[in-house]
Enzyme design. Structure first.
Site, short mmCIF file in Angstrom:
data_model
loop_
_atom_site.label_atom_id
_atom_site.label_comp_id
_atom_site.label_asym_id
_atom_site.label_seq_id
_atom_site.Cartn_x
_atom_site.Cartn_y
_atom_site.Cartn_z
N GLU A 34 0.79 -1.43 -0.08
CA GLU A 34 0.13 0.10 0.02
C GLU A 34 0.84 1.16 0.24
O GLU A 34 0.62 2.15 -0.67
CB GLU A 34 -0.98 -0.15 1.11
CG GLU A 34 -1.91 1.29 1.46
CD GLU A 34 -2.58 1.43 0.40
OE1 GLU A 34 -3.09 0.77 -0.46
OE2 GLU A 34 -3.09 2.63 0.55
N ASP A 36 3.94 1.49 -1.27
CA ASP A 36 4.49 1.77 -2.49
C ASP A 36 3.56 2.31 -3.60
O ASP A 36 3.85 2.92 -4.42
CB ASP A 36 5.01 0.24 -2.92
CG ASP A 36 6.29 -0.11 -2.33
OD1 ASP A 36 6.69 -1.38 -2.16
OD2 ASP A 36 6.65 0.66 -1.34
N SER A 81 33.21 14.57 22.00
CA SER A 81 33.56 13.16 21.95
C SER A 81 33.18 12.59 23.51
O SER A 81 32.80 13.49 24.35
CB SER A 81 34.94 12.66 21.56
OG SER A 81 35.68 13.74 22.56
N LEU A 82 33.23 11.42 23.93
CA LEU A 82 32.65 10.93 24.98
C LEU A 82 33.93 10.27 25.82
O LEU A 82 34.75 9.54 24.93
CB LEU A 82 32.03 9.71 25.00
CG LEU A 82 30.38 10.18 24.72
CD1 LEU A 82 29.68 8.95 24.72
CD2 LEU A 82 29.89 10.97 25.85
N LYS A 114 24.94 2.55 23.39
CA LYS A 114 25.80 3.22 22.53
C LYS A 114 26.12 2.38 20.96
O LYS A 114 26.75 1.59 21.01
CB LYS A 114 27.32 3.34 22.92
CG LYS A 114 28.07 4.36 22.24
CD LYS A 114 29.48 4.77 23.04
CE LYS A 114 30.39 5.52 22.28
NZ LYS A 114 30.54 5.17 20.78
N ARG A 135 30.43 13.73 11.71
CA ARG A 135 30.85 14.46 12.80
C ARG A 135 32.24 15.35 12.29
O ARG A 135 32.71 16.30 12.79
CB ARG A 135 31.18 13.29 13.66
CG ARG A 135 31.99 13.99 15.07
CD ARG A 135 32.04 12.55 15.95
NE ARG A 135 32.70 13.22 17.03
CZ ARG A 135 33.77 13.55 17.44
NH1 ARG A 135 35.03 13.57 16.30
NH2 ARG A 135 34.42 14.06 18.61
C1 LIG Z 1 29.34 11.21 20.98
C2 LIG Z 1 27.90 10.55 21.92
C3 LIG Z 1 27.61 9.27 21.37
N1 LIG Z 1 26.31 9.03 21.92
N2 LIG Z 1 25.60 7.58 21.85
C4 LIG Z 1 24.54 7.68 22.71
N3 LIG Z 1 23.54 6.84 22.94
N4 LIG Z 1 24.41 9.21 23.27
C5 LIG Z 1 25.60 9.57 22.93
N5 LIG Z 1 25.79 10.97 22.94
C6 LIG Z 1 27.22 11.33 22.47
O1 LIG Z 1 27.60 12.53 23.00
C7 LIG Z 1 26.94 13.41 23.82
C8 LIG Z 1 27.92 13.99 24.62
C9 LIG Z 1 25.93 14.26 23.15
#
Ligand SMILES: Cc1c[n+]2nc(N)[nH]c2nc1OC(C)C
Length: 322
Positions: A34, A36, A81-82, A114, A135
């Site tokens: 539907e 499509d 970055s984390l 993540k 990024r």
């Molecule tokens: C690099 C990153 C990657 N991640 N992945 C999730 N789930 N949250 C998240 N937050 C991130 O940075 C926050 C500091 C916004």
């Protein structure tokens, strides 16, 4: 009788609504056949009335002509970055540093899987998707807007109301495991290039110069943060903001939660660790974020990583060689 323009608007509304239910609510509302059929009707209507075509029409998701290379985009707000934690002790240190500085009876954290994909920033102006970028080095990335338009999980126009005039949404573009395995099975049969892992699949597909190639390798998207916001207010916490993003049409992981203190974090880490093998996407850890924005502001950043967030990684999984 309705005019072609009215019919086009009605078809677009039905298609975007079906798309939202499928990708955001995980509740398909109409059968694919539907969907499509409606898309084909809109395609024919637009072919007969070219002035009806808009950049955010669902027919544009098949991708336009390729570009020679990607333009550069400066992120209005750097993409952070984390820091990483690999042990429970490092998580306890993370919480202790916040505890010492904020001195609160409870610390509530927003917790998320993540995903192992590609970090992307999406820019919306007056509720319409206008630009998307990788990024890059955190300050500038590549303009992959045309490719991102082909990803059905990324809304081309925002739903609902109350969104800011300018809204940047950050999240992960990823290749679902089902897509990854199907792609490799076909590559093996046809002697094509086999993908080493879903992350490479997502990166390769998104960096295709020809968006029509991107459209053939369906990717998905989860929102996990906001970047620049102009002309509007956000809620007081990250978890409330994610709830708004979901209302506005962004997929947000159903595995997300809000927990209390270090015990809540470690329980979540174990819970997701146990589910890891049955999740429909690759993850390389979970992310803990102090939930209230006031607390985040007080904690600030060290170099380019926030003091208020950390990724708690799982041991690397031996990738099954196909
Ligand atoms: C690099 C990153 C990657 N991640 N992945 C999730 N789930 N949250 C998240 N937050 C991130 O940075 C926050 C500091 C916004």
């Amino acid at each position: 009788a309705t005019t072609p323009a009215e019919r086009a608007i009605e078809l677009r509304r039905q298609l975007e609504d079906a798309n939202y239910r499928y990708h955001v609510l995980d509740e398909p509302s109409i059968p694919d056949a539907e969907y499509d059929r409606l898309l084909r009707e809109l395609d024919e209507l637009e072919a007969a009335n070219p002035d009806l075509v808009t950049a955010d029409s669902p027919t544009q998701r098949v991708g336009n002509a390729p570009s020679s290379k990607f333009a550069e985009v400066r992120h209005a707000l750097p993409m952070l970055s984390l820091g990483n934690a690999f042990t429970d002790e490092e998580v306890q240190d993370f919480v202790r540093r916040i505890d010492e500085r904020l001195e609160r009876p409870h610390l509530y954290f927003s917790v998320e899987p993540k995903l192992d994909g590609l970090a992307i920033s999406l820019r919306y102006e007056d509720g319409r998707f206008v630009q998307g970028a990788t990024r890059g080095d955190g300050a500038t990335g590549e303009d992959v807007t045309a490719n991102l338009r082909t990803i059905k999980a990324i809304p081309l126009t925002l739903r609902g109301s109350g969104w800011p005039r300018v809204l940047e949404v950050r999240g992960e573009v990823y290749m679902p495991l089902a897509t990854f395995h199907a792609y490799n099975e076909r590559a093996l049969k046809e002697g094509g290039k086999v993908l080493a892992n879903p992350r490479n699949g997502a990166a390769g597909s998104l960096r295709q110069l020809d968006p029509r190639m991107t459209a053939q390798r369906p990717l998905s998207f989860y929102a996990y943060a906001v970047g620049a916001v102009e002309g509007g207010e956000l809620p007081a916490s990250h978890s409330q903001t994610l709830a708004r993003l979901r209302e506005w049409g962004f997929p947000v992981s159903a595995e997300n939660d809000v927990v209390d203190g270090v015990d809540g974090l470690l329980a979540y880490y174990r819970r997701i660790g146990e589910k890891r093998d049955v999740l429909p996407f690759d993850i390389d850890g979970v992310v803990y974020k102090l939930d209230d924005y006031e607390g985040q502001r007080e904690m600030g950043f060290v170099s380019r990583a926030p003091r208020w967030a950390i990724a708690h990684k799982f041991p690397a999984q031996e990738q099954m060689t196909v």
